[in-house]
Design a protein around this motif. Structure first.
Motif, PDB file in Angstrom:
ATOM      1  N   ASP A  89       0.812  -1.211   0.000  1.00 46.17           N
ATOM      2  CA  ASP A  89       0.000   0.000   0.000  1.00 46.17           C
ATOM      3  C   ASP A  89       0.851   1.269   0.000  1.00 46.17           C
ATOM      4  OD1 ASP A  89      -2.522  -1.199  -0.006  1.00 46.17           O
ATOM      5  OD2 ASP A  89      -2.433  -1.533   2.159  1.00 46.17           O
ATOM      6  N   ALA A  90       2.157   1.129  -0.196  1.00 53.48           N
ATOM      7  CA  ALA A  90       3.052   2.285  -0.144  1.00 53.48           C
ATOM      8  C   ALA A  90       2.681   3.304  -1.222  1.00 53.48           C
ATOM      9  CB  ALA A  90       4.497   1.837  -0.308  1.00 53.48           C
ATOM     10  N   SER A  91       2.754   4.587  -0.876  1.00 53.17           N
ATOM     11  CA  SER A  91       2.460   5.657  -1.829  1.00 53.17           C
ATOM     12  C   SER A  91       3.722   6.195  -2.484  1.00 53.17           C
ATOM     13  CB  SER A  91       1.723   6.810  -1.129  1.00 53.17           C
ATOM     14  OG  SER A  91       0.446   6.408  -0.706  1.00 53.17           O
ATOM     15  N   TYR A  92       4.774   6.303  -1.711  1.00 49.95           N
ATOM     16  CA  TYR A  92       6.009   6.916  -2.224  1.00 49.95           C
ATOM     17  C   TYR A  92       6.780   5.908  -3.086  1.00 49.95           C
ATOM     18  CZ  TYR A  92      10.401   9.488  -2.334  1.00 49.95           C
ATOM     19  OH  TYR A  92      11.523  10.145  -2.753  1.00 49.95           O
ATOM     20  N   LEU A  93       7.798   6.423  -3.775  1.00 52.87           N
ATOM     21  CA  LEU A  93       8.619   5.589  -4.650  1.00 52.87           C
ATOM     22  C   LEU A  93       9.233   4.427  -3.859  1.00 52.87           C
ATOM     23  CD1 LEU A  93       9.472   5.864  -7.710  1.00 52.87           C
ATOM     24  CD2 LEU A  93      11.656   6.694  -6.852  1.00 52.87           C
ATOM     25  N   HIS A  94       9.032   3.230  -4.377  1.00 50.71           N
ATOM     26  CA  HIS A  94       9.550   2.042  -3.700  1.00 50.71           C
ATOM     27  C   HIS A  94       9.731   0.925  -4.726  1.00 50.71           C
ATOM     28  CE1 HIS A  94       5.229   1.347  -3.926  1.00 50.71           C
ATOM     29  NE2 HIS A  94       5.451   0.051  -3.769  1.00 50.71           N
ATOM     30  N   PRO A  95      10.563  -0.075  -4.427  1.00 47.71           N
ATOM     31  CA  PRO A  95      10.798  -1.167  -5.379  1.00 47.71           C
ATOM     32  C   PRO A  95       9.625  -2.140  -5.431  1.00 47.71           C
ATOM     33  CG  PRO A  95      12.643  -0.912  -3.829  1.00 47.71           C
ATOM     34  CD  PRO A  95      11.485  -0.164  -3.266  1.00 47.71           C
ATOM     35  N   VAL A  96       9.361  -2.604  -6.646  1.00 43.24           N
ATOM     36  CA  VAL A  96       8.371  -3.657  -6.864  1.00 43.24           C
ATOM     37  C   VAL A  96       9.055  -4.741  -7.698  1.00 43.24           C
ATOM     38  CG1 VAL A  96       6.098  -4.262  -7.770  1.00 43.24           C
ATOM     39  CG2 VAL A  96       6.518  -1.951  -6.881  1.00 43.24           C
ATOM     40  N   VAL A  97       8.984  -5.980  -7.223  1.00 43.31           N
ATOM     41  CA  VAL A  97       9.580  -7.112  -7.942  1.00 43.31           C
ATOM     42  C   VAL A  97       8.450  -8.024  -8.391  1.00 43.31           C
ATOM     43  CG1 VAL A  97      11.211  -9.036  -7.847  1.00 43.31           C
ATOM     44  CG2 VAL A  97      11.669  -6.932  -6.539  1.00 43.31           C
ATOM     45  N   ARG A  98       8.407  -8.285  -9.678  1.00 43.55           N
ATOM     46  CA  ARG A  98       7.366  -9.142 -10.236  1.00 43.55           C
ATOM     47  C   ARG A  98       8.003 -10.327 -10.949  1.00 43.55           C
ATOM     48  NH1 ARG A  98       5.556  -3.787 -11.271  1.00 43.55           N
ATOM     49  NH2 ARG A  98       3.548  -3.319 -10.262  1.00 43.55           N
ATOM     50  N   ALA A  99       7.330 -11.443 -10.889  1.00 48.53           N
ATOM     51  CA  ALA A  99       7.745 -12.610 -11.667  1.00 48.53           C
ATOM     52  C   ALA A  99       6.924 -12.641 -12.948  1.00 48.53           C
ATOM     53  CB  ALA A  99       7.536 -13.890 -10.874  1.00 48.53           C
ATOM     54  N   TYR A 100       7.621 -12.745 -14.081  1.00 53.38           N
ATOM     55  CA  TYR A 100       6.983 -12.782 -15.392  1.00 53.38           C
ATOM     56  C   TYR A 100       7.224 -14.135 -16.046  1.00 53.38           C
ATOM     57  CZ  TYR A 100       5.973  -7.741 -15.955  1.00 53.38           C
ATOM     58  OH  TYR A 100       5.470  -6.472 -15.831  1.00 53.38           O
ATOM     59  N   ARG A 101       6.209 -14.589 -16.742  1.00 54.76           N
ATOM     60  CA  ARG A 101       6.355 -15.779 -17.589  1.00 54.76           C
ATOM     61  C   ARG A 101       5.674 -15.460 -18.914  1.00 54.76           C
ATOM     62  NH1 ARG A 101       9.338 -20.178 -18.236  1.00 54.76           N
ATOM     63  NH2 ARG A 101       8.971 -21.006 -16.140  1.00 54.76           N
ATOM     64  N   GLY A 102       6.458 -15.465 -20.003  1.00 55.29           N
ATOM     65  CA  GLY A 102       5.899 -15.177 -21.310  1.00 55.29           C
ATOM     66  C   GLY A 102       5.242 -13.818 -21.401  1.00 55.29           C
ATOM     67  N   GLY A 103       5.819 -12.834 -20.723  1.00 54.39           N
ATOM     68  CA  GLY A 103       5.288 -11.487 -20.767  1.00 54.39           C
ATOM     69  C   GLY A 103       4.145 -11.209 -19.827  1.00 54.39           C
ATOM     70  N   GLN A 104       3.738 -12.190 -19.031  1.00 52.68           N
ATOM     71  CA  GLN A 104       2.613 -12.033 -18.110  1.00 52.68           C
ATOM     72  C   GLN A 104       3.097 -12.091 -16.660  1.00 52.68           C
ATOM     73  OE1 GLN A 104      -0.529 -11.374 -19.310  1.00 52.68           O
ATOM     74  NE2 GLN A 104       0.505 -11.363 -21.314  1.00 52.68           N
ATOM     75  N   VAL A 105       2.511 -11.268 -15.797  1.00 56.29           N
ATOM     76  CA  VAL A 105       2.866 -11.258 -14.382  1.00 56.29           C
ATOM     77  C   VAL A 105       2.216 -12.447 -13.696  1.00 56.29           C
ATOM     78  CG1 VAL A 105       2.723  -9.973 -12.224  1.00 56.29           C
ATOM     79  CG2 VAL A 105       3.078  -8.748 -14.367  1.00 56.29           C
ATOM     80  N   VAL A 106       3.032 -13.221 -12.973  1.00 54.14           N
ATOM     81  CA  VAL A 106       2.501 -14.377 -12.245  1.00 54.14           C
ATOM     82  C   VAL A 106       2.615 -14.210 -10.729  1.00 54.14           C
ATOM     83  CG1 VAL A 106       2.916 -15.970 -14.156  1.00 54.14           C
ATOM     84  CG2 VAL A 106       4.716 -15.610 -12.459  1.00 54.14           C
ATOM     85  N   ALA A 107       3.403 -13.227 -10.274  1.00 57.11           N
ATOM     86  CA  ALA A 107       3.520 -12.965  -8.833  1.00 57.11           C
ATOM     87  C   ALA A 107       4.119 -11.573  -8.647  1.00 57.11           C
ATOM     88  CB  ALA A 107       4.387 -14.017  -8.147  1.00 57.11           C
ATOM     89  N   GLU A 108       3.866 -10.976  -7.465  1.00 61.37           N
ATOM     90  CA  GLU A 108       4.291  -9.592  -7.245  1.00 61.37           C
ATOM     91  C   GLU A 108       4.665  -9.382  -5.783  1.00 61.37           C
ATOM     92  OE1 GLU A 108       2.072  -6.388  -9.237  1.00 61.37           O
ATOM     93  OE2 GLU A 108       1.693  -5.584  -7.223  1.00 61.37           O
TER      94      GLU A 108
END
Length: 514
Positions: free
Chosen positions: A462-481
């Protein structure tokens, strides 16, 4: 002779791309209409102070980290070609930037006084005419910026003066009623310059003023240009008007009368008189030199060429764009329209062209395929990266994992990854820096509004300010965040708060991938 690359425009975008091509031995030439590089900045901004910050002292000797606060330098391996050697002012003079660009361009292949008059394409090769001279190239990169004044469709707009030609001497407006059309930085730059001499100043446009400190978009109104708002709110005969100008007409006794429709009042139309009207409504891309065979599709009220995630025209193969024109990809969201954003876009384009045409894959560094090693690599980068910091939510660091081998790729456009630019079935951990979804809501200085606690991993999503986001992608699609918690100093290396939760996330997605 047919060149591999013809770059049109020797502004900062064109020079940045040319410098990268020159370093890597590419076959290129830059065509520049003016007698020197950066001709746009020889005139603009009209009042000669840049709003791109030049913060020389950061407390760090890391050149990558320091680019976060240096919005004027182009990317270079030569420490002498950093803008801090040309000015120490936080908001520097435009003339100093022109001088900087002249030095940056000194060893690049640029043909000056070469104004392009026609661009055609036969499906394989572009023909570019500049007067009596003809150039041929397999690929053309347009980096001319937004060089044509945008005139809104207002009846009588041709009667108004324009930002690009109006006098910048405040004494020319003494005791006059002045209307400034537009609500961007050029409009308020002009208004601020007239506060001491004009009798009345109105700044008008159809939308409310957007403040950069709230929206986090640096193209919205900056604090350095918003002194005029003080004169409005404290009742000094000046005003900001929300609504549309439907007509401008000359008065028989001199001056002008406008028909103004307010956005939010019961009064449908008001007639207001002024001595001077100035259009400060921004600029647009000039597509007049393109033959029908090479004419790019335009978008956003025909102000920008439409581009693929690879910065290529959507309808003309081999026609690419660099510099401020690439803001079409992140219009009014990130920093693609500004030097501190598009310098990284130019580097990404150079890497895309290398992969497509020169057998040069995206630069990658091996990393041990363990959650701990990948976590350490990500944390080390996000604590110092300037590209992800400036091009938030647009550029990403990518860790690909395949067959027990992990590779770390820096500064990949997220849209290019989604478009399978790195391959059709790549499994990747993708790291961006992003603001929260509600970052531009409410008063950013109101400490009574509930805020997400600093270094609170449970509330990081729920962070508003600039912060890192790491996502797992498979074939161009997000599968986890996974979100990392906000941190006041933007240092995400606290083991229990940042590193351990990230390592657990990576461990889980790697297990699922296998």
């Amino acid at each position: 002779m047919t060149l591999d690359y013809l770059i049109i425009g020797a502004g900062p975008g064109g020079l940045q791309l040319a410098a990268l091509m020159d370093r890597d031995g590419r076959d290129y030439l830059v065509l520049e209409a003016g007698a020197a590089p950066g001709s746009f900045f020889a005139t603009y901004p009209r009042h000669r102070t840049l709003i791109s910050i030049n913060k020389v002292w950061t407390g760090s000797d890391d050149p990558e980290f320091n680019l976060r606060a240096d919005w004027n330098s182009l990317l270079t391996d030569d420490p002498a070609l950093l803008f801090k050697h040309y000015s120490k002012r936080y908001f520097p003079a435009a003339g100093d930037f022109v001088r900087y660009l002249a030095d940056f361009a000194r060893d690049l292949r640029v043909s000056y006084d070469t104004r392009v008059t026609r661009i055609a394409y036969d499906g394989e090769v572009f023909t570019v005419e500049a007067g009596e001279t003809e150039f041929r190239a397999r690929r053309v990169i347009v980096a001319t910026g937004v060089s044509r004044m945008y005139v809104p469709p207002i009846e009588g707009a041709e009667l108004a003066e324009r930002y690009d030609t109006v006098s910048v001497d405040p004494d020319d407006f003494t005791d006059q009623r002045v209307l400034i059309v537009g609500k961007g930085n050029s409009a308020f730059e002009t208004a601020d310059a007239l506060v001491e001499t004009a009798a009345v100043i109105h700044v008008a446009g159809p939308h409310s003023v957007r403040l950069a400190w709230q929206s986090h978009y640096v193209g919205h109104l900056r604090a350095v240009n918003n002194n005029f708002l003080d004169t409005y709110q404290l009742k000094s005969q000046n005003a900001v008007l929300d609504g549309t100008i439907e007509r401008i007409a000359r008065r028989d006794d001199g001056g002008f009368r406008i028909d103004f429709r307010y956005a939010r009042t019961v009064e449908s139309i008001r007639h207001i008189d002024y001595d001077r009207i100035i259009l400060c409504t921004g600029f647009r891309f000039d597509a007049s030199v393109f033959d029908d065979s090479a004419r790019p599709r335009l978008v956003i009220n025909d102000r920008f060429p439409e581009q693929t995630p690879a910065y290529e025209s959507v309808n003309v193969p081999g026609l690419y764009f660099a510099g401020t024109l690439t803001q079409q990809r992140d219009f009014k969201k990130s920093t693609g329209g500004f030097i501190h954003g598009f310098r990284y876009g130019a580097r990404a384009l150079h890497r895309i062209l290398g992969a497509r045409h020169h057998g040069t894959p995206w630069p990658a560094t091996p990393v041990e395929p363990t959650p701990e090693a990948i976590t350490d690599a990500i944390i080390a980068r996000i604590n110092r990266t300037s590209a992800l910091w400036q091009q938030f939510a647009v550029l990403a660091d990518v860790v690909t994992v395949d067959g027990g081998v992990a590779r770390y790729l820096e500064e990949v456009p997220v849209a290019y990854l989604r478009d399978n630019g790195l391959g059709p079935d790549v499994f990747a951990l993708v790291t961006t820096l992003e603001y929260g979804a509600d970052h531009d809501q409410g008063d950013p200085f109101d400490i009574t509004v509930p805020r997400i606690a600093e270094n609170d991993p449970a509330a990081a999503h729920d962070a508003s300010y600039l912060h890192p986001v790491v996502r797992a992608y498979r074939g161009g699609q997000v599968v986890a965040e996974h979100h990392l918690a906000e941190n006041l100093e933007n240092e995400w290396n606290l083991p229990a708060v940042h590193q351990q939760p990230l390592a657990l996330f990576i461990k889980g997605v790697l297990a699922d991938a296998h």
